[in-house]
Write an enzyme that holds these catalytic residues in place. Structure first.
Site, PDB file in Angstrom:
ATOM      1  N   GLY A 374      27.334  23.707  17.530  1.00 58.38           N
ATOM      2  CA  GLY A 374      26.037  23.867  16.877  1.00 58.38           C
ATOM      3  C   GLY A 374      26.063  23.363  15.449  1.00 58.38           C
ATOM      4  N   SER A 375      25.292  24.018  14.576  1.00 56.47           N
ATOM      5  CA  SER A 375      25.048  23.483  13.230  1.00 56.47           C
ATOM      6  C   SER A 375      26.264  23.530  12.316  1.00 56.47           C
ATOM      7  CB  SER A 375      23.891  24.229  12.580  1.00 56.47           C
ATOM      8  OG  SER A 375      22.682  23.948  13.275  1.00 56.47           O
TER       9      SER A 375
END
Length: 798
Positions: A374-375
């Protein structure tokens, strides 16, 4: 004439006899040679060809060979606290053959010497008496061992019945107390030939489940898992032996030849793992699992970003190293109990589930498993783009709340959009459309090159067992027209997988000056005397970005904690940088992994932490909230815990705090001892520490105080001084402040005489509420106790 005939006859007879004699001798010679050749051949085979075999058999018949186990080396943490140690235990050996062979009749077995002599002279009576005595000794051994060691009688009787056997292990790993009881029994009953103790070692793990997947465990064959398996040869050492002579009956001769070959103890391993940091990391992961109803456990890695040394590696579920086959995790056991009680599961199916549960707790989510980062991956994309010069601090990005790529609608976490934003703001907002644009500026070729240079599609080389590796598209696919959408999703960390150890190693390179370091957990190897045999030196794999780019990345990521989605990781006195992550995995519907990577101090990182919680249970299908009411995001669920962990680790490592402007006014202070001081003197001391005070009583001297001397509490707090009387000795009940605002939580604690230390966010607003507290609500504590309360800004999404 007749005489001549007789002479001739005699001569003929003599020749005939000589011929017969010669023929006989010849036949005897030939037959002797013929018969002797096989005998010589057999002797040659025995003495030359099969010499070793027969010599070994002879030695086996003439000597008793007992192995003496070497002491297995210790495993120590970074401060040389013992994580694994071996202690001497004993195996109890039964020799049924020697029980019989060592039994003889003595005068003491009979009423008189005359009866002894009579039986001795009568073979039938002698054999009967001997058999009776053997049976009596066998029964004595069986009865006593069953009583002392609670052995199964039927099994022991079967072993005793193996009268040709000289080696039956009837009990293993006996502690010294049990061994001493057995020594007394053997000595008093003169059973040393048929029953004896053989020293060996048993592995103990003083911290039970601490760092269990890293340390691993041993079984009867040696190291079975983790470091115990990887370094089994070095830890095991070399076994010794004791040889003693036996007589023709196979009985050991107590005063005869003996020889000792000393055991060589194993080497000691000193780890980079620190039990204090490991323990606190495990505590926070467990706390998060419980707090957010997490379904698949979690993981955490704490690393020195400059060296690659691992301070902590956590994977939940875990297990007790002293009982590795037992199901240790409560949720796993609850599932097994439910399955066992349903009445429809077969024994075979149940055992399969038990095996799966056991493997789940042995497996390290931090090392063996992969996930979509993810981020948190945006840090690597940012660093690569800055290094290549395709973006700069002055660039702006517009976010309408989504991006269109090849006709596909890709949403930002903020559906209404972030509008126009600088590069630093785009990172602080964790804006997906902005990073899609950054990825496109970088281009697929460069993206793949940096992905490779970060080491994300190869093993890190960590010195642990079973390291996994992630999956990404091939370079040909990613650089093709079909791969354009994949480049977009990859730019914000989705639709490819990495291991946690790969991710933290790559992330560390963006903030440590640009160097990919080889992670490791074994810092040194020493001998039994503490002499270092081998010392690990940090290994630079490659430099990916420049020092200047790395400094810029640190600055931008510190802003993420100061003003962005990571602000729940903020702790006064520490310059923390980091990146949040919330990945919606393709492995299952509604499966989210929330994470945060944090580091500090931001200007000179000494520690980096990756923590993740795997699948907080959603309140409903496609809900953004978990069952306990918290928004599912790394910024809300994980960032506060990583902030606390970083603060604790830096304090423990002796890194000095650095307060920003405005923070010093509320910095922590230590309560001085004011008892026996005058009221005026005490108030003056408190004023210098920026502590207010309230007095109780009308005396001139301080007789008691709240809180006690040495307590750490926030500057600006109000303390209580008792003048001429003692403070109340009753305990107070800690209130549950979860969900309360800063002022509400402080007031609730103050009402019962408690203090609050607030942390967990860089700003407090009407959406900032207490998420957790160091002392659980309902607990009885002394007045003046300081309760740490972690606040969460619930407006954050990432």
């Amino acid at each position: 004439m007749e005489q001549d005939e007789n002479r001739k006859k005699k001569a003929r007879d003599g020749r005939a006899n000589r011929v017969i004699l010669l023929r006989t001798l010849f036949l005897m010679f030939v037959c002797g040679i013929v018969l002797f050749i096989p005998l010589l051949w057999k002797l040659w085979q025995i003495s030359i060809v099969n010499h070793d075999t027969y010599e070994e058999a002879a030695i086996g018949q003439q000597t008793r060979d007992v192995a003496v186990a070497a002491s297995r080396g210790k495993i120590l943490d970074a401060r040389e606290n013992v994580l694994a140690i071996s202690a001497t235990v004993y195996n109890l050996i039964l020799s049924p053959r020697d029980v019989i062979a060592g039994t003889t009749l003595t005068v003491d077995d009979f009423a008189s010497k005359a009866e002894f002599n009579a039986v001795k002279e009568d073979e039938e009576r002698r054999e009967a008496a001997l058999a009776q005595k053997v049976e009596k000794r066998q029964k004595l051994i069986i009865d006593t061992l069953c009583e002392l060691l609670e052995l199964d009688r039927e099994t022991l009787e079967k072993r005793m019945a193996k009268t040709s056997s000289a080696y039956e292990i009837v009990a293993k790993n006996l502690e010294e107390e049990q061994a001493e009881e057995l020594r007394t029994f053997i000595s008093e009953n003169k059973l040393g030939l048929g029953l004896y103790l053989s020293p060996t070692t048993k592995r103990y793990y003083p911290y039970a489940n601490l760092a269990c997947q890293v340390i691993g465990f041993v079984n009867d064959n040696g190291g079975a898992y983790g470091l115990e398996a990887i370094y089994d040869k070095e830890l095991s050492g070399q076994a010794g032996r004791v040889y003693t002579a036996k007589n023709a009956k196979g009985t050991e001769m107590s005063s005869s030849y003996s020889n000792y070959v000393d055991a060589v103890d194993g080497q000691n391993f000193i780890l980079t793992i620190d039990s204090t940091i490991q323990s606190y990391a495990e505590q926070l992961v467990r706390e998060g699992i419980k707090q957010y109803d997490v379904q698949n456990g979690g993981f955490c890695i704490v690393m020195n970003p400059k060296t690659g040394g691992i301070y902590a590696m956590v994977s939940i579920p875990d297990y007790d190293l002293n009982s590795p086959s037992a199901i240790f995790d409560g949720s796993l056991q609850a599932g097994l109990d439910l399955l066992k009680g349903d009445g429809t599961t077969t024994d075979e199916a149940y055992q399969d589930v038990v095996t799966a549960a056991r493997n789940a707790q042995w497996r390290s989510k931090a090392l063996n498993d992969t996930y979509e980062p993810g981020s948190t991956f945006k840090s690597m994309v940012l660093a690569a783009a800055l290094e290549e010069g395709v973006v700069s601090a002055s660039d702006t990005f517009y976010c309408p709340g989504y991006a269109m790529v090849n006709g596909t609608h890709i949403w930002c976490s903020k559906h209404e959009g972030h509008g126009s934003q600088t590069l630093a703001e785009a990172v602080a907002n964790s804006c997906n459309p902005a990073f899609i644009a950054i990825g496109q500026k970088l281009g697929a070729e460069k993206f793949y090159q940096y992905f490779t240079d970060y080491g994300l599609n190869s093993y890190t080389g960590i010195d642990l067992q079973g390291e996994g590796t992630g999956q990404i598209w091939s370079k040909d696919y990613l650089t093709s027209a079909e791969g354009y959408l994949s480049l977009a999703t990859a730019s914000f960390g989705q639709r490819f997988t990495v291991t946690p150890v790969q991710l933290i190693t790559a992330f560390a390179s963006t903030i440590n000056g640009g160097y990919v370091m080889e992670p490791y957990v074994v810092d040194a190897i020493s001998d039994g005397d503490g002499n270092v045999i081998e010392k690990h030196e940090p290994t630079v794999v490659r430099q990916v970005i420049s020092e200047q780019t790395s400094a810029k990345v640190r600055e931008i990521l510190e802003n993420v904690v100061a003003n962005g989605t990571g602000r729940n990781a903020y702790v006064k006195g520490y310059r923390i940088g980091g990146k949040t992550g919330t990945s919606e995995t393709l492995s299952a519907d509604n499966h989210n992994i929330v994470s945060f990577v944090g580091f500090a101090p931001a200007n000179d990182p000494q520690v980096i932490v990756l923590m993740a919680l795997d699948n907080p249970k959603q309140a409903g299908p496609h809900s953004n909230y978990c069952t306990t009411g918290t928004y599912i995001s790394g910024g809300q669920m994980v960032a506060p815990k990583v902030g606390n962990l970083i603060a604790e680790a830096l304090d423990y490592l002796g890194v000095e705090k650095s307060y920003k402007a405005g923070e010093a006014a509320t910095a922590d202070v230590t309560m001085p001892r004011l008892i026996d001081k005058s009221a005026a003197e005490a108030k003056s001391s408190l004023q210098k520490l920026n502590l207010a005070c309230r007095t109780v009583g009308d005396g001139g001297t301080v007789t008691d105080q709240i809180p006690a001397a040495g307590t750490t509490l926030p500057s600006g707090s109000e303390v209580v001084l008792y003048l001429g009387q003692e403070k109340p000795g009753d305990l107070v009940t800690v209130p549950n402040v979860s969900g309360k605002t800063l002022d509400g939580a402080r007031q609730a604690l103050a009402e019962v005489g408690l203090y609050m230390r607030a942390n967990g966010t860089s700003e407090y607003n009407n959406r900032t509420v207490a998420g957790s507290q160091s002392v659980a609500g309902g607990t009885q504590v002394e007045r003046g106790t300081v309760v740490n309360v972690t606040f969460v800004d619930t407006s954050i999404s990432d």
